[in-house]
Design an enzyme around this catalytic site. Structure first.
Site, PDB file in Angstrom:
ATOM      1  N   TYR A  74       0.782  -1.186   0.031  1.00 24.24           N
ATOM      2  CA  TYR A  74      -0.003   0.012  -0.148  1.00 24.24           C
ATOM      3  C   TYR A  74       0.834   1.155   0.179  1.00 24.24           C
ATOM      4  CZ  TYR A  74      -2.981   3.776   1.967  1.00 24.24           C
ATOM      5  OH  TYR A  74      -3.510   4.893   2.112  1.00 24.24           O
ATOM      6  N   GLU A  82      -3.493   7.669  -3.737  1.00 21.38           N
ATOM      7  CA  GLU A  82      -3.556   6.300  -3.136  1.00 21.38           C
ATOM      8  C   GLU A  82      -3.199   5.060  -4.051  1.00 21.38           C
ATOM      9  OE1 GLU A  82      -5.979   4.926   0.924  1.00 21.38           O
ATOM     10  OE2 GLU A  82      -7.164   5.048  -1.054  1.00 21.38           O
TER      11      GLU A  82
END
Lengths: 386, 291
Positions: free
Chosen positions: A107, A195
Site C-alpha cells: 500500500y 493512493e
C-alpha cells in the site's frame, strides 16, 4: 476533483510510473475489442469514484472473449454501493487492462496532512486491504513520514521509509523510486491525495501501480487544462450539473426544502437549523456575493428543477451584499419563473429595511417573511410538509 | 487593547488599484484604519484617492511605514504576493483572496512561520477591532466595541453571531476571520492564544465548521492553556461525507472532520457549544455577564 482509476493511471504514466497497459471502454463491444488487443487474461474494471469495487463485483478477470463479453455486460450499468453505504454509483465506463500476476501487494499513498501543513507519505507491506484496516490490525505495518515542504522527498529518505515498512529487499529500490515520484506527481499535478492500493510486485519481479485514487485540488485546475477537460467521473446529480454550469456552489441532499444562503458557513448553519426544526434540506446553495437578480434567478431555477422540493428558504445576512438588491432579485426571479412554491425569506443586514419594504410592496402571495433565522427555519418546515 | 490590528496599524493593500481592492481598501480607510499605501507592480507613483501606490510592498514599508499588509490579488498570483509581503518587513499579512492552490500555500505557510510573520487567511474576511481598525471585508456596522473576542472560519456566520451579540448589548474586542481553506496561516490555537493574553478580551467565541481537525486540536489546547471562557459554534451537522460545502476546507473525509466529532471534542473539554448561532450568542452573553 476526484479522478477515475484510468484517469489517475494515465496521469501516472505521463510521469513515468509503471502501470499496466489498458484501454478505456464504455460499451461491451469496445471492452471485448480491447481485451482481444491486450491479450488474455484481462481485468475488466468498473470506473466509479468509490472504493470496494472488487467486493461489489465491479472487477472481474476474464480468461477469454466469452468471459470478457459476459463480465463487461454485467459490470456496465451495475449500481455499486460503497463500503460505508455511499452511492449507489452507476457504472458507465470500464477500464480493461492486461492481467497482472501478483506476487506481493503493498500500500502506498501521498496525502495532504492539514494539521501538520505538510504532505505525508504512507507505506505498508500489507496491501490490497483498506488503509484503516491495516492501521487497525497492525499499526506498525503502516509507516507514515512527512515530506519537507521545501525540499520534497529525497531518494535516501524514501529508502528509509521502505526499510521501515519492511518491504522485501528485491523490491525495495523500485518502491523507493515510486515514492519519490509519487511526491513529485502530487506537487506537479496539485494532487492532495494519491493512493495506490495495491502497489504490486508481479511474476517478473517488477513493481507496478495496480490501482489509482487521485484527488486534484480544484483551485489549481487553471494550471492543468488537460485535467479540467476530463469527463466528470461521478454519476452526476442533475441539479449539481446544472448548478456547475451556472457557476453556483451547490450540493444535493435528499430532502424537500430548497435552501439558499449567502456565505458557506451561514448556508451550512441554515441546513442545520432547518434539520433541528424537523425539516429535511434538499440542497446546499451558497449564493456568495451574488445578490444580483440574474444570480437569484439561476439559483431558483436550479432549486426548483428538483421535483422533490416543496418549499424554499432564503437566509440572507447582507454584509457587502445589499438586501435591497437581493429583494429585487427575489421579486424578479419569482415573476420570471412563475414560482408558486412557498418561499420563506429572512433578510437581515445591510439595507434590510429597504429590502423588506420592496418585498411587502410586491405583494407576492407565496412569500413569507420571517425576522430571524430560527423563525424562518420553523416556518419553512411548517410549509414544506413531509 | 485588541489583537492583530489597532490604532497603530499602518496598512498597505496589494491590489488597491483593482475593483475589489479599492472598494474594500477605501472602506477600511473610511472606518478609520490608517491606509498608508497600495501596491501594484508597474503602477508606482500613482495614487488611489490620495493613497500612494508603490511598485513593491518593501517600498511601502520603507517609505510609508506600512506594518500590515492586506492581499487582494487574484488567486493565481496571490501566493507570490503573500511571499513578497512576508519578505517586505511587515509584521502581519492578511490574505483575503479565495481559491489559492494548496501546493502554493504549503511553502508560503512555512515561510511565514520561519520569518515570524503573522499570516491570517487566505480565503478569509479579515480582521476587525471595533472602534480602532478594520482590515478586510467585515461589515463593521454589525459589531460594537466590547469584551468578546471572536475567531471564525466563516464570514457571514460571524456577522450573524456578531449582530446577535450587538442586539443583546454586547460587543467585541476583535473579530478574526481565519478562513475556510485547508491550509491557513493562523489557526484557532494561534488566535485563542492572542485573545487569552489580551486584557480587553474577557470571553472568546469560536466558530468552526466541518473538515480537518483544527477544532479538535483547539479543544485540547483550551483545556490545557486557555484561562478565559470559550463558547463555540460548529456548522455542518447535515453535511454529507465527501462533498465540499462551499469552502475548500469544508469537507468530511471518510469519517473524519464531522461536526459531531468536533462538538463532542469541545464539550468533552468543558467548552459549551451552541446548537445554532443564536444559541451560541446567548450562551456567550450569559457567560460574560456571570463573570
Amino acid at each position: 476533483m476526484d479522478l477515475l482509476e484510468y484517469q489517475g493511471k494515465e496521469l501516472f504514466a505521463r510521469h513515468g510510473l509503471p502501470v499496466p497497459k489498458g484501454v478505456h471502454a464504455s460499451t461491451v463491444d469496445a471492452a471485448v475489442a480491447a481485451s482481444e488487443t491486450l491479450g488474455y487474461p484481462v481485468a475488466v474494471k468498473a470506473q466509479v469514484l468509490i472504493g470496494g469495487r472488487g467486493k461489489a463485483g465491479g472487477i472481474k478477470i476474464a480468461k477469454d472473449g466469452t468471459e470478457a463479453h459476459e463480465y463487461a455486460g454485467e459490470i456496465i450499468g451495475m449500481d455499486i454501493v460503497g463500503p460505508h453505504g455511499e452511492g449507489p454509483f452507476k457504472v458507465h465506463e470500464l477500464w480493461v487492462e492486461a492481467g497482472s500476476e501478483i506476487e506481493s501487494e503493498f500500500y502506498a499513498s501521498v496525502i495532504l496532512d492539514r494539521s501538520a501543513k505538510k504532505l505525508m507519505v504512507m507505506l505498508s507491506r500489507m496491501g490490497g486491504m483498506d488503509v484503516e484496516a491495516i492501521a487497525a490490525s497492525d499499526p506498525e505495518a503502516l509507516v507514515k513520514q512527512h515530506v519537507d515542504p521545501l525540499a520534497g522527498l529525497g531518494e535516501t529518505e524514501a529508502k528509509e521509509i521502505v526499510a521501515q515498512a519492511k518491504i522485501p529487499e528485491e523490491a525495495a529500490g523500485q518502491v523507493a523510486s515510486v515514492l519519490v515520484k509519487l511526491v513529485e506527481v502530487a506537487q506537479a499535478e496539485d494532487a492532495t491525495l494519491i493512493e495506490v492500493n495495491p502497489l504490486i510486485v508481479n511474476a517478473d519481479g517488477e513493481v507496478v501501480l495496480l490501482d489509482a485514487k487521485v484527488t486534484i485540488d480544484g483551485n489549481a485546475l487553471f494550471r492543468h487544462p488537460e485535467l479540467e477537460e476530463l469527463p466528470e467521473g461521478a454519476d452526476q446529480d442533475p441539479q449539481e450539473a446544472m448548478a456547475k454550469e451556472r457557476g453556483l456552489t451547490y450540493v444535493s441532499l435528499d430532502g424537500n426544502i430548497g435552501i439558499l444562503g449567502n456565505g458557506a458557513g451561514l448556508c451550512m448553519s441554515t441546513l442545520d437549523v432547518v434539520a433541528q426544526a424537523g425539516g429535511r434540506p434538499a440542497n446546499f446553495l451558497d449564493a456568495g456575493g451574488g445578490s444580483k437578480a440574474e444570480a437569484i434567478i439561476d439559483a431558483l431555477e436550479v432549486i426548483t428543477s428538483n421535483p422533490e422540493v416543496t418549499a424554499i428558504l432564503f437566509n440572507i445576512f447582507g454584509g457587502i451584499t445589499r438586501c435591497d438588491e437581493v429583494a429585487r432579485g427575489i421579486i424578479e426571479a419569482t415573476n420570471k419563473i412563475g414560482l408558486e412554491l412557498p418561499l420563506v425569506v429572512r433578510l437581515d443586514g445591510t439595507n434590510s429595511e429597504e429590502g423588506l419594504a420592496l418585498l411587502a410592496e410586491a405583494g407576492l402571495d407565496n412569500l413569507h417573511h420571517e425576522a430571524t433565522m430560527l423563525g424562518a427555519a420553523k416556518k419553512v418546515v411548517e410549509l414544506a410538509g413531509n | 487593547m485588541s489583537i492583530i490590528i489597532d490604532n497603530d496599524t499602518k496598512l498597505v493593500v496589494s491590489g488597491l488599484t483593482g475593483r475589489e481592492g479599492s472598494f474594500h481598501g477605501l472602506r477600511n480607510k473610511a472606518y478609520g484604519t490608517q491606509l498608508v499605501a497600495g501596491v501594484t507592480p508597474g503602477k508606482g507613483g500613482q495614487d488611489v484617492e490620495g493613497t500612494p501606490i508603490y511598485d513593491t510592498i518593501k517600498e511601502s514599508v520603507e517609505e510609508a511605514g506600512a506594518n500590515t499588509s492586506m492581499i487582494f490579488v487574484p488567486a493565481k498570483f496571490a501566493a507570490a504576493a503573500i511571499n513578497e509581503a512576508i519578505d517586505s518587513g511587515v509584521d502581519t499579512v492578511i490574505a483575503i483572496t479565495e481559491g489559492i492552490p494548496v501546493m502554493d500555500m504549503l511553502p508560503t505557510y512555512w515561510k511565514a512561520k520561519e520569518k515570524g510573520v503573522r499570516l491570517i487567511g487566505p480565503n478569509c474576511p479579515g480582521v476587525l477591532s471595533p472602534g480602532k481598525a478594520n482590515v478586510g471585508i467585515i461589515p463593521a456596522q454589525f459589531f460594537d466595541q466590547g469584551r468578546i473576542g471572536v475567531v471564525s472560519k466563516s464570514g457571514t456566520l460571524t456577522y450573524q453571531i456578531g449582530n446577535e451579540l450587538k442586539q443583546a448589548g454586547e460587543g467585541n474586542s476583535t473579530i478574526v476571520g481565519i478562513g475556510g481553506d485547508p491550509i491557513i496561516g493562523s489557526d484557532f490555537i494561534d488566535i485563542l492564544t492572542l485573545f487569552d493574553a489580551d486584557p480587553d478580551t474577557d470571553l472568546i467565541v469560536m466558530v468552526g465548521e466541518i473538515g480537518g481537525d483544527a477544532e479538535e486540536r483547539a479543544a485540547e489546547f483550551i483545556a490545557a492553556e486557555i484561562s478565559k471562557p470559550v463558547v463555540a459554534y460548529i456548522a455542518g451537522f447535515t453535511a454529507p461525507p465527501g462533498k465540499q460545502m462551499g469552502h475548500a476546507g469544508a469537507i468530511i473525509s471518510g469519517s473524519s472532520g464531522t461536526a459531531k466529532a468536533k462538538q463532542e471534542a469541545l464539550e468533552a473539554k468543558g467548552v459549551r457549544v451552541g446548537e445554532s448561532p443564536t444559541e451560541a450568542a446567548q450562551i456567550a452573553v450569559e457567560t460574560l455577564r456571570a463573570l
